[in-house]
Design a protein around this motif. Sequence first.
Motif, mmCIF file in Angstrom:
data_model
loop_
_atom_site.group_PDB
_atom_site.id
_atom_site.type_symbol
_atom_site.label_atom_id
_atom_site.label_comp_id
_atom_site.label_asym_id
_atom_site.label_seq_id
_atom_site.Cartn_x
_atom_site.Cartn_y
_atom_site.Cartn_z
ATOM 1 N N ASP A 278 67.532 25.872 47.404
ATOM 2 C CA ASP A 278 67.994 24.866 46.433
ATOM 3 C C ASP A 278 69.095 24.036 47.096
ATOM 4 O OD1 ASP A 278 68.838 23.328 44.357
ATOM 5 O OD2 ASP A 278 69.469 25.010 43.074
ATOM 6 N N GLU B 223 67.283 38.252 51.379
ATOM 7 C CA GLU B 223 66.503 38.052 50.145
ATOM 8 C C GLU B 223 67.394 37.557 49.018
ATOM 9 O OE1 GLU B 223 63.175 38.268 49.924
ATOM 10 O OE2 GLU B 223 63.290 38.557 52.099
ATOM 11 N N SER C 261 67.202 31.980 47.353
ATOM 12 C CA SER C 261 67.156 30.962 46.291
ATOM 13 C C SER C 261 68.283 29.943 46.467
ATOM 14 C CB SER C 261 67.258 31.634 44.914
ATOM 15 O OG SER C 261 68.459 32.383 44.814
ATOM 16 N N ARG C 262 69.430 30.367 46.975
ATOM 17 C CA ARG C 262 70.541 29.439 47.224
ATOM 18 C C ARG C 262 70.234 28.519 48.400
ATOM 19 N NH1 ARG C 262 75.163 33.754 47.910
ATOM 20 N NH2 ARG C 262 76.491 31.954 48.392
ATOM 21 N N GLU D 66 62.098 38.155 33.665
ATOM 22 C CA GLU D 66 62.475 37.140 32.669
ATOM 23 C C GLU D 66 61.791 37.484 31.353
ATOM 24 O OE1 GLU D 66 64.466 34.260 30.971
ATOM 25 O OE2 GLU D 66 64.675 34.592 33.136
ATOM 26 N N VAL E 255 71.549 38.099 37.929
ATOM 27 C CA VAL E 255 70.812 37.050 38.624
ATOM 28 C C VAL E 255 70.055 37.621 39.812
ATOM 29 C CG1 VAL E 255 72.765 36.416 40.112
ATOM 30 C CG2 VAL E 255 70.973 34.751 39.645
ATOM 31 N N TYR E 256 70.616 38.641 40.488
ATOM 32 C CA TYR E 256 69.941 39.253 41.628
ATOM 33 C C TYR E 256 68.735 40.076 41.175
ATOM 34 C CZ TYR E 256 74.501 38.088 43.620
ATOM 35 O OH TYR E 256 75.648 37.427 44.017
ATOM 36 N N GLN F 95 67.013 39.573 38.408
ATOM 37 C CA GLN F 95 65.981 38.647 37.951
ATOM 38 C C GLN F 95 65.271 37.976 39.127
ATOM 39 O OE1 GLN F 95 68.850 36.701 35.036
ATOM 40 N NE2 GLN F 95 66.938 36.527 33.895
ATOM 41 N N ASP F 96 66.035 37.643 40.139
ATOM 42 C CA ASP F 96 65.474 36.920 41.280
ATOM 43 C C ASP F 96 64.575 37.825 42.130
ATOM 44 O OD1 ASP F 96 64.998 34.896 43.050
ATOM 45 O OD2 ASP F 96 66.939 34.991 44.057
ATOM 46 N N THR G 134 56.270 37.123 36.289
ATOM 47 C CA THR G 134 57.558 37.624 35.801
ATOM 48 C C THR G 134 57.332 38.603 34.669
ATOM 49 O OG1 THR G 134 57.760 35.772 34.260
ATOM 50 C CG2 THR G 134 58.801 35.522 36.425
ATOM 51 N N LYS H 160 61.648 39.628 39.918
ATOM 52 C CA LYS H 160 60.816 38.710 39.117
ATOM 53 C C LYS H 160 60.863 39.110 37.628
ATOM 54 C CE LYS H 160 59.046 36.051 42.405
ATOM 55 N NZ LYS H 160 59.931 36.488 43.493
#
Length: 908
Positions: A687, A679, A683-684, A809, A800-801, A803-804, A779, A807
């Motif tokens: 992208d 998980e 995102s990496r 922000e 970053v983890y 937030q990712d 979010t 969800k």
Amino acid sequence: MTTTLPALEKLYDPKTTEEKWQKFWEEQKIFQANPSQGGPAYSLVIPPPNVTGSLHLGHAFDTALMDTLVRYKRMCGFNTLCLPGIDHASIAVQTILEKQLKAEGKTRYDIGREKFLEKAWEWKQQSGGTIVNQLKRLGLSADWSRQRFTLDESLSKAVRRAFVQLYEAGLIYRGNYLVNWCPESQSAVSDLEVENKEVDGHLWHFRYPLSDGSGYLEVATTRPETMLGDTGVAVNPHDQRYQDLIGKTVTLPIMERQIPIIADELVDPTFGTGCVKVTPAHDPNDFEMGKRHNLPFINIMNKDGTLNENSGSFVGEDRFVARKNVVKRLEQDGFLVKIEDYRHTVPYSDRGKVPVEPLLSTQWFVKIDPLAKKALTCLDEDNSPRFIPERWTKVYRDWLVKLKDWCISRQLWWGHQIPAWYVVSETGGQITDHTPFIVAYSPEEALEKAQQQYGDKIQLEQDPDVLDTWFSSGLWPFSTMGWPEQTLDLATYYPTSTLVTGFDIIFFWVARMTMMAGYFTDQMPFKDVYIHGLVRDENGKKMSKSANNGIDPLLLIRKYGSDALRYTLIREVAGAGQDISLQYNRQTDESESVEASRNFANKLWNAARFVMMNLDGKTPQALGEPTSEALEASDRWILSRFALTVQQTRNYIDNYGLGEAAKGLYEFIWGDFCDWYIELVKSRLFDKSSPSRLVAQKTLAFVLEGILKLLHPFMPHITEEIWHILTQNADQSLALQVYPQVNEALIDANLEQSFVLLFGCIRTVRNLRAEADIKPGVTVPLILQSDNPQERQILTMGQVYIQDLAKVEPLTITPELGEDTGKVIASVVGTVQALIPLSGLVDIEALRAKLQKKLSKVEGDINSLTNRLNNPGFVNKAPIEVVEEARATLAEAQKQAEILRERILRLE
């Protein structure tokens, strides 16, 4: 872009996969041992299952443990041998065949020995094939080219050699002694084949009149029928009540035989009246007293449990019928004093399932003391063999100390016929206890020896008895490797490394092997003895073929797969030597615990499928290992977790903690790798412009391949399948790859602790979102407050983890909260406070109304259940399970109401 990695199928199919790899392993001879290979050896001979039908889950448990060790050692670079085989099981197989004949209205004597043995070999072919198929279906990585059967000619040769050597050394003798006799199988059985059962019986008191007419003695017995063979009455020499009677005689009722009153220290003056009847031919203690006092030995029993010509008018009666009739006769004649209820221990034949009868019989015996002393010396001086858990060492030692001479002859036809030939006249003759005999390796040698001693005009008849099965099984670790020949296998793989067995056969088998090996090879047959518990059925009873409560492992394999069953059995091991109980529904052949392991296999399959779909068609080798300077925090975390898991797994297996190793792998694979790392890197991966995408791919591929190697000894089929597709090594086997080595440089305890906090925050935010009914795709703003600078540093590193995965922000990390945060839902993670401001995010009034509605319904349920449980009519009359279910439902509703009230309060 053209990919080189084919995609895994959407669903994992254990049946197809397992059959494919079992065939591959066997055809490619992956597990064939090579004694010329060199390197440190690891060898294991499987406890040979009895040829009595098919295996049950107890055998599957034993097999799973053995194969995990063997596969692990093979991957660790050992020159490995796993030698399979089957035991002929004399009594068990003969019992099965005689039942079949009985159903046809026949006995073995009706068809003769030759035809009977033909039937036995047919049974062996059928049952042995079933057993071997089951072992292969379980994935046992054995060298099938070395498969042995205890009646193979090479093993029979070893048995004959052992018998002759022991006889020539004076350690085997033939004598007339009291043995445990099983009337059902009509064979002697050893002490180890006797199960002592507590039964409710009676204690009968009888008068034996003094021969001079001056009175009588009162004796008590639990076996009245044996009084027909009494040859004495005994009292304790220090019992003042009977001092003046010692040396006199009594007249034995019914038989009208005068028998002496003797004094013996063995008599317990507190038992019964302090007088005991002495039946030397039918009781072990009486046998010893009979020898000490030169009493006659009168056998009243036939081998089928009926009374013989020495029993007077009761001849031909079954022993238990005779018991009733003897009591009736004694009562009629005025000799019965009283009958008491009496709970006592009765020895039963483990195979025949009937009470054994102590019977005077001519049998073959091994002098056990010299053999036991050698085994004790090895144990006391070298701690050889080493028992795991260590507590079984004392049990084993105590047993060796208490062993008596071993009766090794059995009155059966299926087995190793005793290599002794009786010398009879030219026209044949009746074999008696005093008939001369010759012990030899073969009939030819026996005849040559006999002619030299008795002349040419003689005839030989081989002893019809066979050897106790445990005699041949006692030679198993070295006879299977070619002994008595000095083979390369014997030089390379003996002594074996580990014996894996249940505690229930330490006495049956382990002690036999150590004694035989000590005598014939001058060393113990294995270095370690790993004692595991038993698989119990749903009633807590040991699974066994004779109890007919076993579960065929193939039933569960067909439904869930071999890997799932193996993994379940190993994971259930709470500690070495402890029993396990497997959840199983006999009506549906379903098991929740095995189903959970199948879900684990599916989880691994789906994770591997996802990873391979995101490697751009490259193998781990093509991608290469990630370099440390390119790693992100999540990469370094999973590599640290992986390295620590390698360390723990190897340590556990090396110390026989297989259950702990299995649990640790589950937690790492399902939790760390599947639920978190995959998980974290999605995102990496998605992208394609991300500079760290390749690093994530390399890390994923590296860890996945490592997982497959770590898990392979436990779940060999699914790991082999995934590894082949992942690595594209078509001609190789994962079973022969190197087991992951510990890389301590990757272990970072501080980083792992940091991720514990990050994951705690993510879980908490997810729970808060659920409380507020916030949809997954929306979010949310999040405030994380901590007055601990180190915690804030960790949260910043992992923002970053958070937030990712949660969800979030925007994310605010602060040492203190502002005065007006508005209406929030909040929770804590350690000393970190997590708050989600609700203004503009949810309709607070609508949420409060929704929660209130739920609360009202729950409170209604609570009132209804409370009234029900306060009603004595319900509590006293309803089935207890219904009442308990109502109480459990009430407790659950009360807890749910408490949570709802708390959530509503937060919205005030």
